[in-house]
Write a protein that holds these residues in place. Sequence first.
Motif, PDB file in Angstrom:
ATOM      1  N   PHE A 256       0.817  -1.213   0.000  1.00 48.81           N
ATOM      2  CA  PHE A 256       0.000   0.000   0.000  1.00 48.81           C
ATOM      3  C   PHE A 256       0.849   1.260   0.000  1.00 48.81           C
ATOM      4  O   PHE A 256       0.305   2.364   0.073  1.00 48.81           O
ATOM      5  N   GLY A 257       2.149   1.089  -0.099  1.00 46.88           N
ATOM      6  CA  GLY A 257       3.052   2.219  -0.207  1.00 46.88           C
ATOM      7  C   GLY A 257       3.832   2.170  -1.501  1.00 46.88           C
ATOM      8  O   GLY A 257       3.507   2.849  -2.475  1.00 46.88           O
ATOM      9  N   LEU A 258       4.838   1.313  -1.541  1.00 44.35           N
ATOM     10  CA  LEU A 258       5.727   1.254  -2.701  1.00 44.35           C
ATOM     11  C   LEU A 258       5.029   0.740  -3.957  1.00 44.35           C
ATOM     12  O   LEU A 258       5.073   1.384  -5.017  1.00 44.35           O
ATOM     13  N   VAL A 259       4.407  -0.431  -3.866  1.00 39.02           N
ATOM     14  CA  VAL A 259       3.802  -1.040  -5.053  1.00 39.02           C
ATOM     15  C   VAL A 259       2.684  -0.162  -5.610  1.00 39.02           C
ATOM     16  O   VAL A 259       2.592   0.047  -6.834  1.00 39.02           O
ATOM     17  N   ALA A 260       1.836   0.374  -4.739  1.00 39.21           N
ATOM     18  CA  ALA A 260       0.718   1.186  -5.211  1.00 39.21           C
ATOM     19  C   ALA A 260       1.192   2.463  -5.893  1.00 39.21           C
ATOM     20  O   ALA A 260       0.683   2.842  -6.955  1.00 39.21           O
ATOM     21  N   THR A 261       2.187   3.131  -5.314  1.00 41.48           N
ATOM     22  CA  THR A 261       2.658   4.403  -5.883  1.00 41.48           C
ATOM     23  C   THR A 261       3.496   4.182  -7.134  1.00 41.48           C
ATOM     24  O   THR A 261       3.230   4.777  -8.191  1.00 41.48           O
ATOM     25  N   VAL A 262       4.486   3.325  -7.021  1.00 38.82           N
ATOM     26  CA  VAL A 262       5.373   3.077  -8.157  1.00 38.82           C
ATOM     27  C   VAL A 262       4.620   2.386  -9.287  1.00 38.82           C
ATOM     28  O   VAL A 262       4.801   2.718 -10.476  1.00 38.82           O
ATOM     29  N   GLY A 263       3.747   1.428  -8.927  1.00 40.39           N
ATOM     30  CA  GLY A 263       2.981   0.732  -9.956  1.00 40.39           C
ATOM     31  C   GLY A 263       2.050   1.658 -10.710  1.00 40.39           C
ATOM     32  O   GLY A 263       1.867   1.522 -11.930  1.00 40.39           O
ATOM     33  N   THR A 264       1.453   2.613 -10.004  1.00 40.49           N
ATOM     34  CA  THR A 264       0.572   3.574 -10.664  1.00 40.49           C
ATOM     35  C   THR A 264       1.333   4.371 -11.717  1.00 40.49           C
ATOM     36  O   THR A 264       0.836   4.601 -12.832  1.00 40.49           O
TER      37      THR A 264
END
Length: 394
Positions: A256-264
Amino acid sequence: MARPKQQRIDPRKLDDAMSDSSAKTPPAPKGSASTAKKGGATPKANGGVTKTRRTAAGPASAAARAGRAENREARGAVTATAVRPSRSGRPGGPLPGAPSARKATVGDWIGGARPQTLALAIAPVALGTAIAGLTAGGWSQHWVRALACLVVALALQIGVNYANDYSDGVRGTDAVRQGPARLVGSGRAKPRTVRNVAFVFFGIAALAGLFLTWRSGQWWLIAVGAVCIVAAWFYTGGKRPYGYNALGELFVFVFFGLVATVGTMFVQVGTVVPEAWIAGVAAGLFACAVLMVNNLRDREQDAKAGKRTLAVLIGDLPSRIAFAVLLLAPFGINVFFLLLFDNALYVFFVLIAAVPAVVITLTAKTSKELVLALRLSVLSSLAFGLALAAAISF
């Protein structure tokens, strides 16, 4: 002094024992205790008659009162024992004949989705989209992908909330809660129904993820999406949930931090810049802070139920201090963005909500205070993400 262990009493055996006791007690002769209670007369040994006081109590009435007192005490012990959790934290179950819980309403299902936690899904998508727009010369070019990213994040958040409700409920962890009642733990919804609803939202997230994979042409993202769903389920599901072993904060920080932001950002422009990773760290810290104060509220019950969260392992005061650090650290990260974007200065106004949350958590003595700190933390996460995204975009 050690408190004696209370034995569980079967109400049916208690009723049988009281019946046997009543059967063994001989009926009082006429004119004795019962007559005396009504102000009657009793014969003397020499044949005379002596009037008795109206308030006099014979041995039979005293025995009856004692029996009724024992019956009340025993039934009280049964009630107390039936609702007291066992060593594993699971309740003894309701008394025979106890009224069943009402069926879940639409409001209960909406509450089960835990709408207040959805800010943790919105903030990283807003940050990732803003940074993607900075790289591509405008975020509006990929607004459809940005919307799909939001659907993925929201569906995963709701799905994991229902999955936690199901898994904690069937384990008995939610039998005695300090916070809002859960669907399975309160008996308002069938466990299988809650589980299926969780799977529906996981399916919605998967469909939106497949759309993003198709539009971006990066088919390896299917594996990433599968890992996200598996991680969401086994947070509290399965035989060995990692959320029961102090790994919950690590999960929310990564997904909910790295994957969500970077993936977006990646699915919109096909590349990732350092600003996305740094913003992802800030979003992940907020998510960890929210989870920490939530687990701090349930720390005692989680310990009884065998749920070894980080708050259970490190104790009360260290958990409060850790929460303060996690919630305030993103504002230190904002100093980096202030060097790049002048409008990032306005992000510090979010401290108006974050600082009271820290003060309340450090001094809280009741669960209601911690619930208030939880809401302020969620508000801080959403306001920080939107404010920083606006500073980057404009």
